[in-house]
Design a protein around this motif. Structure first.
Motif, PDB file in Angstrom:
ATOM      1  N   UNK A 138      47.248 -25.482 103.900  1.00  0.00           N
ATOM      2  CA  UNK A 138      47.190 -26.664 103.415  1.00  0.00           C
ATOM      3  C   UNK A 138      45.974 -27.073 102.244  1.00  0.00           C
ATOM      4  N   UNK A 139      45.670 -28.218 102.067  1.00  0.00           N
ATOM      5  CA  UNK A 139      44.753 -28.625 101.074  1.00  0.00           C
ATOM      6  C   UNK A 139      44.004 -29.853 101.308  1.00  0.00           C
ATOM      7  N   UNK A 140      42.689 -29.964 100.643  1.00  0.00           N
ATOM      8  CA  UNK A 140      42.077 -31.149 100.619  1.00  0.00           C
ATOM      9  C   UNK A 140      42.069 -31.681  99.215  1.00  0.00           C
ATOM     10  N   UNK A 141      41.800 -32.941  99.314  1.00  0.00           N
ATOM     11  CA  UNK A 141      41.939 -33.657  98.012  1.00  0.00           C
ATOM     12  C   UNK A 141      40.485 -34.261  97.605  1.00  0.00           C
ATOM     13  N   UNK A 142      39.994 -33.490  96.494  1.00  0.00           N
ATOM     14  CA  UNK A 142      38.518 -34.012  96.213  1.00  0.00           C
ATOM     15  C   UNK A 142      38.356 -35.578  95.917  1.00  0.00           C
ATOM     16  N   UNK A 143      37.353 -36.023  96.290  1.00  0.00           N
ATOM     17  CA  UNK A 143      37.056 -37.715  96.305  1.00  0.00           C
ATOM     18  C   UNK A 143      37.446 -38.155  94.801  1.00  0.00           C
ATOM     19  N   UNK A 144      36.654 -37.346  94.034  1.00  0.00           N
ATOM     20  CA  UNK A 144      36.886 -37.768  92.520  1.00  0.00           C
ATOM     21  C   UNK A 144      38.466 -37.937  92.159  1.00  0.00           C
ATOM     22  N   UNK A 145      39.193 -37.090  92.782  1.00  0.00           N
ATOM     23  CA  UNK A 145      40.690 -37.088  92.056  1.00  0.00           C
ATOM     24  C   UNK A 145      41.448 -37.490  93.289  1.00  0.00           C
ATOM     25  N   UNK A 146      40.825 -38.320  94.391  1.00  0.00           N
ATOM     26  CA  UNK A 146      41.870 -38.679  95.441  1.00  0.00           C
ATOM     27  C   UNK A 146      42.553 -40.155  94.955  1.00  0.00           C
ATOM     28  N   UNK A 147      43.592 -40.143  95.606  1.00  0.00           N
ATOM     29  CA  UNK A 147      44.426 -41.287  95.323  1.00  0.00           C
ATOM     30  C   UNK A 147      44.609 -42.141  96.697  1.00  0.00           C
ATOM     31  N   UNK A 148      45.663 -41.609  97.385  1.00  0.00           N
ATOM     32  CA  UNK A 148      45.869 -42.192  98.932  1.00  0.00           C
ATOM     33  C   UNK A 148      45.542 -41.126  99.729  1.00  0.00           C
ATOM     34  N   UNK A 149      46.148 -39.996  99.411  1.00  0.00           N
ATOM     35  CA  UNK A 149      45.986 -38.734 100.401  1.00  0.00           C
ATOM     36  C   UNK A 149      44.590 -38.163 100.527  1.00  0.00           C
ATOM     37  N   UNK A 150      44.059 -37.855 101.528  1.00  0.00           N
ATOM     38  CA  UNK A 150      42.908 -37.194 101.838  1.00  0.00           C
ATOM     39  C   UNK A 150      42.987 -35.712 101.942  1.00  0.00           C
ATOM     40  N   UNK A 151      44.011 -35.311 102.498  1.00  0.00           N
ATOM     41  CA  UNK A 151      44.365 -34.044 102.893  1.00  0.00           C
ATOM     42  C   UNK A 151      45.531 -33.962 103.137  1.00  0.00           C
ATOM     43  N   UNK A 152      46.323 -32.524 103.400  1.00  0.00           N
ATOM     44  CA  UNK A 152      47.519 -32.417 103.947  1.00  0.00           C
ATOM     45  C   UNK A 152      47.492 -30.940 104.605  1.00  0.00           C
ATOM     46  N   UNK A 153      48.173 -31.049 105.782  1.00  0.00           N
ATOM     47  CA  UNK A 153      48.087 -29.684 106.569  1.00  0.00           C
ATOM     48  C   UNK A 153      49.654 -29.162 106.721  1.00  0.00           C
ATOM     49  N   UNK A 154      49.662 -27.769 106.288  1.00  0.00           N
ATOM     50  CA  UNK A 154      51.003 -27.259 106.390  1.00  0.00           C
ATOM     51  C   UNK A 154      51.033 -26.910 108.021  1.00  0.00           C
ATOM     52  N   UNK A 155      51.860 -27.758 108.648  1.00  0.00           N
ATOM     53  CA  UNK A 155      51.616 -27.577 110.037  1.00  0.00           C
ATOM     54  C   UNK A 155      52.146 -26.049 110.669  1.00  0.00           C
TER      55      UNK A 155
END
Length: 271
Positions: A138-155
């Motif tokens: 998955x991936x993390x969203x850097x704080x400076x680029x973040x909109x709503x999503x903080x992270x996404x896991x590919x379960x």
């Protein structure tokens, strides 16, 4: 407070001059153990196993405790209008809930531990039409680029047993700022972010949203001093103990460790 949340990282940085150098110096030999672990049937199975282990040895009373009082023999808690007498009381709940049952400076310190809300959005897709390669976790969203999503896991790549072969499951983590939005607004906004980040344009087969208001304890600077003050005020209150993720670690292993320590302290008085 990094010293309270990740004390080992602080120690490595201080000793080796950088966290990266420290991790490289102390890492052990390669292991075949998985990088991520979880309960195969979900964390509810941990509680279920605990209930099964104490069956016939203790009573499980379900309800909200709205009062806690000290007695000559220990403590008593009021639940569903009835008082439960006990020699010990372990408050294994959120810090602000524990504070609501107490008073004075101790209550003030407990209720002063801040909490953030948390949300997850699970999006399920048919794997046959899913184009993006799931070659990671998955991936993390850097704080400076973040909109709503903080992270996404590919379960499916993280825990293969949780996703059928013909499906793809994305679990998206959001901050508390979206708590008041409707499910439709959240799903549309996250799908747009996934389109921009992963190129996902497929229609999800299903979506599920889970909201946890005031659920994640925040270890602000000064957390260590706050906990020291709480511990000092607890000392004269024989039989009253705290456990949970607001004190000495936010992870499940930390909560298990604190629960064990509380149980051992109670048991030691009966040896």
């Amino acid at each position: 407070s990094a010293e309270s949340v990740l004390p080992r990282f602080v120690e490595l940085e201080a000793k080796y001059g950088s966290l990266t150098k420290g991790v490289l110096r102390v890492r052990g030999p390669a292991t075949k153990q998985p990088l991520f672990r979880t309960m195969r049937d979900g964390f509810g199975s941990l509680v279920g196993a605990l209930e099964q282990a104490i069956e016939g040895k203790a009573s499980v009373v379900r309800g909200t405790v709205d009062a806690l009082e000290r007695t000559a023999a220990g403590w008593r808690a009021r639940c569903r209008g009835s008082w439960i007498e006990a020699s010990h009381a372990v408050l294994a709940c959120r810090a602000y809930e524990a504070g609501a049952l107490l008073n004075g400076r101790l209550a003030e310190l407990l209720q002063g531990i801040p909490y953030n809300a948390s949300m997850t959005l699970a999006l399920g897709y048919k794997s046959a039409g899913f184009k993006h390669p799931l070659n990671g976790f998955g991936f993390l969203c850097p704080k400076l680029e973040r909109r709503r999503m903080v992270a996404c896991t590919w379960v499916g790549t993280k825990f293969a047993h949780r996703v059928p072969d013909d499906m793809v499951l994305l679990r998206c983590f959001l901050g508390g700022g979206s708590m008041g939005d409707s499910d439709e607004v959240i799903v549309a906004a996250v799908r747009e972010e996934l389109r921009a980040i992963m190129g996902v344009t497929e229609e999800p087969a299903f979506s599920r949203i889970f909201r946890w208001p005031r659920s994640m304890a925040q270890y602000e600077v000064g957390h260590g001093e706050r906990i020291a003050g709480i511990e000092a005020l607890l000392k004269p209150l024989d039989g009253l103990l705290l456990a949970g993720n607001a004190y000495y670690g936010i992870g499940v292993p930390d909560c298990v460790r604190m629960g064990k320590q509380a149980a051992e302290r109670v048991a030691a008085q009966y040896d």
